[in-house]
Enzyme design. Structure first.
Site, PDB file in Angstrom:
ATOM      1  N   ARG A  55       0.866  -1.187   0.000  1.00  0.00           N
ATOM      2  CA  ARG A  55       0.000   0.000   0.000  1.00  0.00           C
ATOM      3  C   ARG A  55       0.896   1.229   0.000  1.00  0.00           C
ATOM      4  O   ARG A  55       2.117   1.113   0.072  1.00  0.00           O
ATOM      5  CB  ARG A  55      -1.035  -0.008   1.141  1.00  0.00           C
ATOM      6  CG  ARG A  55      -0.681  -0.698   2.413  1.00  0.00           C
ATOM      7  CD  ARG A  55       0.420  -0.060   3.180  1.00  0.00           C
ATOM      8  NE  ARG A  55       0.198   1.358   3.355  1.00  0.00           N
ATOM      9  CZ  ARG A  55       1.138   2.250   3.580  1.00  0.00           C
ATOM     10  NH1 ARG A  55       2.427   1.875   3.664  1.00  0.00           N
ATOM     11  NH2 ARG A  55       0.876   3.521   3.737  1.00  0.00           N
ATOM     12  N   GLY A  56       0.265   2.408  -0.075  1.00  0.00           N
ATOM     13  CA  GLY A  56       1.056   3.636  -0.228  1.00  0.00           C
ATOM     14  C   GLY A  56       1.136   3.940  -1.716  1.00  0.00           C
ATOM     15  O   GLY A  56       1.405   3.038  -2.524  1.00  0.00           O
ATOM     16  N   GLN A 202      -1.923   2.402   9.978  1.00  0.00           N
ATOM     17  CA  GLN A 202      -0.608   2.398   9.305  1.00  0.00           C
ATOM     18  C   GLN A 202       0.440   3.156  10.119  1.00  0.00           C
ATOM     19  O   GLN A 202       1.628   2.853  10.036  1.00  0.00           O
ATOM     20  CB  GLN A 202      -0.716   3.036   7.911  1.00  0.00           C
ATOM     21  CG  GLN A 202      -1.502   2.218   6.899  1.00  0.00           C
ATOM     22  CD  GLN A 202      -2.950   2.669   6.840  1.00  0.00           C
ATOM     23  OE1 GLN A 202      -3.529   3.071   7.840  1.00  0.00           O
ATOM     24  NE2 GLN A 202      -3.552   2.580   5.673  1.00  0.00           N
ATOM     25  N   ASP A 243      -1.844  10.894  -2.059  1.00  0.00           N
ATOM     26  CA  ASP A 243      -2.267   9.859  -3.009  1.00  0.00           C
ATOM     27  C   ASP A 243      -2.635  10.446  -4.365  1.00  0.00           C
ATOM     28  O   ASP A 243      -2.548   9.763  -5.380  1.00  0.00           O
ATOM     29  CB  ASP A 243      -3.429   9.065  -2.419  1.00  0.00           C
ATOM     30  CG  ASP A 243      -2.919   8.230  -1.250  1.00  0.00           C
ATOM     31  OD1 ASP A 243      -2.894   8.751  -0.121  1.00  0.00           O
ATOM     32  OD2 ASP A 243      -2.471   7.092  -1.490  1.00  0.00           O
ATOM     33  N   ASN A 253      -5.184  12.529   0.666  1.00  0.00           N
ATOM     34  CA  ASN A 253      -4.280  11.667   1.438  1.00  0.00           C
ATOM     35  C   ASN A 253      -5.138  10.943   2.478  1.00  0.00           C
ATOM     36  O   ASN A 253      -6.354  11.155   2.555  1.00  0.00           O
ATOM     37  CB  ASN A 253      -3.163  12.500   2.088  1.00  0.00           C
ATOM     38  CG  ASN A 253      -2.083  11.614   2.709  1.00  0.00           C
ATOM     39  OD1 ASN A 253      -1.597  10.689   2.063  1.00  0.00           O
ATOM     40  ND2 ASN A 253      -1.717  11.853   3.949  1.00  0.00           N
ATOM     41  N   LYS A 254      -4.508  10.099   3.245  1.00  0.00           N
ATOM     42  CA  LYS A 254      -5.220   9.261   4.210  1.00  0.00           C
ATOM     43  C   LYS A 254      -6.245  10.035   5.028  1.00  0.00           C
ATOM     44  O   LYS A 254      -5.978  11.167   5.444  1.00  0.00           O
ATOM     45  CB  LYS A 254      -4.172   8.603   5.118  1.00  0.00           C
ATOM     46  CG  LYS A 254      -4.714   7.663   6.172  1.00  0.00           C
ATOM     47  CD  LYS A 254      -5.591   6.564   5.628  1.00  0.00           C
ATOM     48  CE  LYS A 254      -4.949   5.745   4.531  1.00  0.00           C
ATOM     49  NZ  LYS A 254      -5.906   4.915   3.784  1.00  0.00           N
TER      50      LYS A 254
HETATM   51  C1  RUB Z   1      -1.453   5.561   2.217  1.00  0.00           C
HETATM   52  C2  RUB Z   1      -1.419   7.026   2.346  1.00  0.00           C
HETATM   53  C3  RUB Z   1      -0.055   7.633   2.226  1.00  0.00           C
HETATM   54  C4  RUB Z   1       0.129   8.035   0.795  1.00  0.00           C
HETATM   55  C5  RUB Z   1       1.546   8.506   0.562  1.00  0.00           C
HETATM   56  O1  RUB Z   1      -2.764   5.041   2.194  1.00  0.00           O
HETATM   57  O2  RUB Z   1      -2.395   7.715   2.440  1.00  0.00           O
HETATM   58  O3  RUB Z   1       0.062   8.770   3.018  1.00  0.00           O
HETATM   59  O4  RUB Z   1      -0.166   6.936  -0.027  1.00  0.00           O
HETATM   60  O5  RUB Z   1       2.224   7.534  -0.102  1.00  0.00           O
HETATM   61  P1  RUB Z   1      -2.960   3.454   2.129  1.00  0.00           P
HETATM   62  P2  RUB Z   1       3.647   7.743  -0.785  1.00  0.00           P
HETATM   63  O6  RUB Z   1      -2.191   2.876   3.263  1.00  0.00           O
HETATM   64  O7  RUB Z   1      -4.449   3.299   2.265  1.00  0.00           O
HETATM   65  O8  RUB Z   1      -2.456   3.011   0.785  1.00  0.00           O
HETATM   66  O9  RUB Z   1       4.567   7.988   0.336  1.00  0.00           O
HETATM   67  O10 RUB Z   1       3.854   6.437  -1.454  1.00  0.00           O
HETATM   68  O11 RUB Z   1       3.498   8.876  -1.721  1.00  0.00           O
END
Ligand code: RUB
Length: 367
Positions: A55-56, A202, A243, A253-254
């Site tokens: 995820r991320g 998370q 995101d 974002n989250k």
């Molecule tokens: C993850 C989330 C992260 C962003 C940033 O949500 O919101 O803050 O994805 O990611 P989930 P990055 O856990 O629901 O995927 O650092 O990859 O840009």
């Protein structure tokens, strides 16, 4: 990232490709168990994205690209027409996994494009090369964000972050955690408040674990405590990942990011979003165009964790039959964002202009 498992230290990426196999750290089990999962087909990779094994935004972008590469390898014995149809169907399967992080769509589009020219063997080679290039680009971007973001962090800063935008949300290093890592490694004394980030936690499960692995001083706090510490003057800087960022700077974002941004502004604390250019989406004029993923109510009604014997299980926290809603992301209006820490520098308002300029710095790198 450097990971200590059973006393042994390993240097690992969050996910990587070995021929037609995709390997990834199973993030559903962290921090209680460390396991690498192997995905043997694009369907398995799609399922791993949907189920949040990985995820991320950055990491699922790379996973999506690898999934298309797997599909190209699966179809290498077919003729050009059936190869194209197979890859295109696989790309749709991968796109249908999670709707909000635009990195996923950019990576899939780029790999599908690479699969569209030349003979079948040429298409297979180009698709795999593009997927690997995107992983490398993700890695380089996180290094750059670390450097640019570090310049904003002063010795002694107490930094608040939300969710996990660390090495586990990328190939390595991360977005929001990259500047924190660089600041710490350069000898600055920093302290991190890691929001727990319900419902998937998370922050508790991944960010706290990453900070612990790196030896960065931190405290895990419940989501509702952030405002308390801001009002007390105990937070100097907020940095989160993203995101999807619209053309005007509105940022998805989250869930819970929005309220942290409003609180930061109310308390005069700089609020930064760290994201590579892959996370910007010029097709969205503002945040209203960003689809917000709605996940299962089970994530709200139940929590996962390990008991004192390390046994991993699920516990219900609400009455049977409780109705729950679970939006996974929210949109923070651009007016609350002090700046964007990107792989080409820190962007400042007015964002429509600075974002457009940043995306054209190196043509072709952003979808
Ligand atoms: C993850 C989330 C992260 C962003 C940033 O949500 O919101 O803050 O994805 O990611 P989930 P990055 O856990 O629901 O995927 O650092 O990859 O840009």
């Amino acid at each position: 990232m450097r990971v200590k498992v059973n006393g042994e230290t390993h240097e690992l990426w969050t996910l990587w490709r070995e021929g037609s196999e995709v390997k990834m750290i199973d993030q559903r089990l962290l921090p209680h168990r460390f396991m690498i999962l192997t995905l043997y087909s694009h369907q398995e990779t799609a399922e791993a994205i949907r189920d949040m094994v990985v995820r991320g935004a950055g990491a699922i972008g790379v996973a999506g690209g690898y999934g298309v590469a797997q599909a190209a390898l699966e179809a290498q014995g077919k003729n050009q027409k059936t190869f194209k149809a197979y890859v295109s169907e696989a790309a749709d399967t991968l796109r249908a996994t999670r709707p909000t992080a635009v990195n996923l769509f950019h990576a899939i589009d780029k790999c599908e494009k690479a699969a569209s020219k030349g003979s079948v063997p040429e298409r297979v080679a180009a698709t795999c090369a593009e997927a690997d290039r995107l992983a490398q680009e993700d890695l380089e971007a996180s290094k750059k964000m670390g450097e640019y973001g570090n310049a904003l962090i002063k010795d002694g800063f107490r930094v608040l972050t939300h969710c996990n935008a660390g090495a586990l949300a990328f190939i390595d290093n991360g977005s929001a955690l990259a500047p924190i890592r660089v600041a710490h490694r350069s000898g600055k004394h920093i302290f991190v408040y890691a929001d727990e980030t319900r419902p998937r936690s998370q922050g508790a499960k991944l960010t706290a674990w990453e900070l612990q692995q790196e030896g960065i001083p931190y405290a895990l706090i419940v989501d509702n405590a952030a405002g308390h510490y801001m009002r007390l003057g105990e937070v100097d800087f907020v940095v989160v990942g993203a995101d999807r960022i619209a053309a005007n700077g509105d940022t998805a974002n989250k869930i819970g990011t929005y309220e942290k941004a409003v609180l930061a502004k109310e308390n005069g604390i700089p609020f930064y979003v760290a994201a590579p250019r892959m996370t910007f989406d010029l097709k969205c004029p503002n945040g209203d165009g960003i689809e917000i993923e709605e996940r299962s109510p089970d994530e709200v009604n139940w929590v996962w964790g390990a008991d004192e014997n390390g046994k991993y299980s699920k516990v219900r926290i609400s009455a049977d039959g409780t109705v729950a809603k679970n939006p996974s992301f929210d949109v923070t209006p651009a007016k609350y964002i002090t700046g964007f820490i990107t792989d080409v520098g820190v962007l400042r308002p007015p964002y429509r202009r600075s974002i457009r300029e940043a995306l054209h710095t190196r043509k072709g790198s952003v979808g």
